[in-house]
Design a protein around this motif. Structure first.
Motif, PDB file in Angstrom:
ATOM      1  N   SER A  95      -1.120   2.150  -7.121  1.00  0.00           N
ATOM      2  CA  SER A  95      -1.739   2.615  -6.172  1.00  0.00           C
ATOM      3  C   SER A  95      -0.578   3.872  -5.658  1.00  0.00           C
ATOM      4  O   SER A  95      -0.996   5.100  -5.556  1.00  0.00           O
TER       5      SER A  95
ATOM      6  N   ARG B  70      -7.788  -0.777  -6.525  1.00  0.00           N
ATOM      7  CA  ARG B  70      -8.234  -1.889  -5.711  1.00  0.00           C
ATOM      8  C   ARG B  70      -7.939  -3.288  -6.251  1.00  0.00           C
ATOM      9  O   ARG B  70      -7.226  -4.414  -5.824  1.00  0.00           O
TER      10      ARG B  70
ATOM     11  N   GLU C 261      -4.417  -4.096  -6.657  1.00  0.00           N
ATOM     12  CA  GLU C 261      -3.800  -4.473  -5.405  1.00  0.00           C
ATOM     13  C   GLU C 261      -3.877  -5.709  -5.003  1.00  0.00           C
ATOM     14  O   GLU C 261      -2.952  -6.576  -4.433  1.00  0.00           O
TER      15      GLU C 261
ATOM     16  N   TRP D 192      -3.894  -2.606   1.395  1.00  0.00           N
ATOM     17  CA  TRP D 192      -5.171  -3.005   0.436  1.00  0.00           C
ATOM     18  C   TRP D 192      -6.085  -3.103   1.472  1.00  0.00           C
ATOM     19  O   TRP D 192      -7.383  -2.623   1.211  1.00  0.00           O
TER      20      TRP D 192
ATOM     21  N   MET E 289      -9.890  -0.997   2.156  1.00  0.00           N
ATOM     22  CA  MET E 289     -11.121  -1.687   2.120  1.00  0.00           C
ATOM     23  C   MET E 289     -12.029  -1.457   3.308  1.00  0.00           C
ATOM     24  O   MET E 289     -13.246  -1.505   3.289  1.00  0.00           O
TER      25      MET E 289
ATOM     26  N   ALA F 218     -12.621   0.738  -5.305  1.00  0.00           N
ATOM     27  CA  ALA F 218     -12.708   1.391  -4.167  1.00  0.00           C
ATOM     28  C   ALA F 218     -13.860   2.230  -4.172  1.00  0.00           C
ATOM     29  O   ALA F 218     -13.832   3.639  -4.795  1.00  0.00           O
TER      30      ALA F 218
END
Lengths: 175, 458
Positions: free
Chosen positions: B94, B110, B113, B176, B180, B437
């Motif tokens: 990321s 995503r 992570e 993370w 979200m 994501a």
């Protein structure tokens, strides 16, 4: 009752042009709801954030606070020699470095939530729920004060700039 | 002049914005698949065996392990370092790719992570267990106590480890979760189920997604990412200092911090590759995690493998050039040749030689081979930690104390248990959270790239 007019757009590029045209016409765009961040919007709506300054302060204060803690614990409170090293040592840097990041990260996140007034379980009503999916919702605020001619002009402008749908909303602004 | 280079697309299949949400969220609404139950069952069996290992260790003490006076660190530390290494992938993916403006990261970050979170959890269990008296574990934190007050030794790398890893876990978890939040809002607004609306609604923290909140979101994400980037480098540097500040031959080298960081990113990317190949197969995410994405990861792995090879050779060279006979003995008589030849050459083969096959396009394009190679990387990185921990300790300065090490069932059980924990965590992520994501992918839907991995496809 406060009424807003929503112009619903399908595409972020069309939306950005629309904002330009509306603003050139003197119409104030109050807000835009979108499914993902659109970088061109912030300068157009003159939005800024001071979050980075807050982070810098947290980091600076954190570094000093952690140094003071280490110094007090290993030099003042219990001056115990380990392996012949000085009590106030350069290797404090490591804890200071990581501790600064710890404090900076945690407080930045909390500040972000605080400024956004977000918390677990908060209930919200969106002007149009499709703005979390695939629609870009442009908000013109307080249209109840407009006269018929102004409203008609606004509708025309929204349509001309590519809004696929125009509707009224009584959902209050979130800012 | 026209730019004549062909541009490749990041997301295939001419997706619309709503296609993205629908595709990513489909597995959340679908009934739980059979493979999920089977794998979860296996993971729980592994965890049950692991719990036995943990119980055995705690009730008996470290004597339940195969350690001895010389080899005082064994499986626990090997596995700890291995898991932490795997846990570097998410943040590396990321953050570094964010800083390098690699937009293709959005399909993968995503999951990477999520992997980080569970790998760091698995890693954290080992030092805790290694304390022996786990109920006194809180002694490690500097708190006002009645023992003096006796504070921690702030010059000890083991204490640095505690600070670094707990910070890393917290920072990765926040990063993370924050990513979200908008996706939870998407679920909140689109789901038909009342229970889901409530749960995901609560988890979305009342996200509205207007211009100002996106600005703050992007700024906060960049700040958190910017702070986590030096953390990625520092965590494994600090782990390496557990070894390198000692005087043990094979450990006492200045190359350790960069060598460990690169190794961690290598194993992390290896595990990302393993998981993404599985994920895209199970959920038909081939349009999101395209062959181009996998190709890009294999190219990165090839490069990192070269750095690994350089590090291995540097170690050997330094052992010889230093003129220290102890160093030379450890490397030449106890690693390259000697009792641990198998472990050493497995490490070299898996980490420095096998990934070089990625130079060939035919191999990069064959996903089955790529998958097998990614597993080899994970194995190779485990053996690297085995070589470092065991070979150096088993034969140090005093031949009279030389000893060999082999793990007991208790240690193996604890290791298998953490694999179960990791797998179960990843399964829970696959089942209940948006694995890609959504908002970030929507943002790059129109993006193209000149990266060769993506242009080659057209």
């Amino acid at each position: 009752m406060k009424t807003n007019i929503l112009g619903i757009y399908e595409d972020e590029d069309v939306l950005l042009h629309a904002i330009d045209k509306l603003q050139a016409d003197g119409i104030v765009v109050a807000d835009v709801y979108s499914p993902f961040p659109i970088h061109g919007i912030w300068s157009r709506l003159k939005l800024t954030t001071r979050l980075p300054y807050a982070t810098f302060v947290y980091g600076a204060v954190g570094a000093v606070a952690i140094f003071m803690m280490l110094y007090w614990m290993s030099v003042v409170s219990y001056p115990l020699k380990f392996g012949g090293k000085p009590l106030n040592t350069l290797s404090f840097i490591i804890i200071m470095f990581v501790g600064t990041i710890f404090i900076g990260t945690l407080l930045t996140f909390l500040t972000y939530l605080g400024r956004e007034k977000m918390f677990p379980g908060k209930q919200v009503v969106l002007p149009d729920p499709r703005s979390t999916e695939d629609k870009f919702v442009l908000v013109i605020a307080n249209t109840e004060d407009m006269n018929d001619q102004e409203t008609k002009h606004l509708m025309k402008m929204l349509k001309e700039t590519g809004a696929t749908e125009i509707k009224e909303s009584t959902v209050n602004d979130h800012e | 002049m026209y730019n004549t280079r062909v541009r490749g697309i990041l997301i295939k299949g001419n997706k619309t914005y709503s296609d993205v949400s629908r595709d990513v969220l489909r597995p959340l609404d679908a009934p739980t698949p059979i493979w999920w139950w089977v794998t979860a069952g296996l993971a729980i069996i592994a965890m049950a065996w692991g719990s036995w290992g943990f119980y055995n260790t705690i009730s008996t003490g470290i004597g339940a392990w195969g350690l001895n006076n010389n080899v005082a660190w064994g499986y626990a530390i090997i596995n700890f370092v291995w898991w932490i290494g795997i846990g570097h992938a998410g943040t590396a993916f990321s953050i570094f790719l964010l800083i390098l403006r690699q937009k293709w990261r959005t399909s993968i970050n995503r999951a990477a992570e999520a992997m980080t979170i569970f790998a760091v959890m698995a890693a954290g269990l080992f030092p805790l267990l290694h304390m022996g008296r786990i109920w006194d574990g809180f002694f490690i934190f500097p708190y006002w106590n009645t023992r003096g007050p006796l504070w921690d030794n702030f010059n000890s790398p083991l204490f640095w480890d505690v600070v670094a890893i707990s910070t890393y876990f917290m920072a990765s978890a926040l990063f993370w979760y924050m990513g979200m939040i908008p996706d939870f809002a998407t679920i909140r607004e689109s789901t038909a189920s009342k229970i889901k609306k409530k749960i995901y609604g609560a988890m979305s923290f009342g996200w509205i997604g207007n211009a100002k909140s996106w600005l703050r979101f992007e700024t906060a994400a960049l700040l958190l990412g910017g702070m986590a980037a030096p953390l990625v480098v520092s965590v494994h540097s600090i782990v390496s200092m557990d070894f390198s500040v000692s005087v043990v031959p094979g450990w006492h080298t200045t190359i350790f911090p960069p060598y460990f960081v690169i190794g961690a990113i290598f194993s992390g990317f290896g595990m990302v590759l393993t998981l993404m190949i599985i994920l895209r197969k199970l959920y038909s995410f081939k349009d999101y995690v395209t062959d181009g994405h996998l190709d890009a990861i294999t190219r990165i792995l090839t490069f990192i493998s070269l750095i690994m090879a350089t590090a291995y050779m540097t170690e050997l060279f330094t052992a010889w050039y230093s003129g220290s006979e102890y160093e030379l003995f450890t490397f030449m008589k106890n690693r390259v040749t000697g009792d641990y030849t198998f472990a050493y050459w497995t490490m070299i083969t898996c980490n420095a030689i096998i990934p070089q096959l990625f130079w060939f396009k035919a191999i990069r394009k064959n996903i089955a081979i790529v998958f097998i190679m990614s597993i080899f990387i994970n194995i190779g990185m485990w053996f690297e930690r085995y070589v470092i921990v065991v070979t150096s300790l088993s034969k140090d300065f005093l031949p009279a104390t030389w000893a060999t090490y082999s793990p007991t069932m208790t240690e193996v059980a604890a290791f298998v248990g953490t694999i179960g924990l990791f797998v179960l965590g990843v399964l829970a992520f696959f089942r209940w959270l948006p694995t890609i994501a959504i908002s970030e992918v929507k943002g790059v839907l129109k993006e193209t790239t000149t990266l060769k991995s993506f242009t080659d496809e057209n």
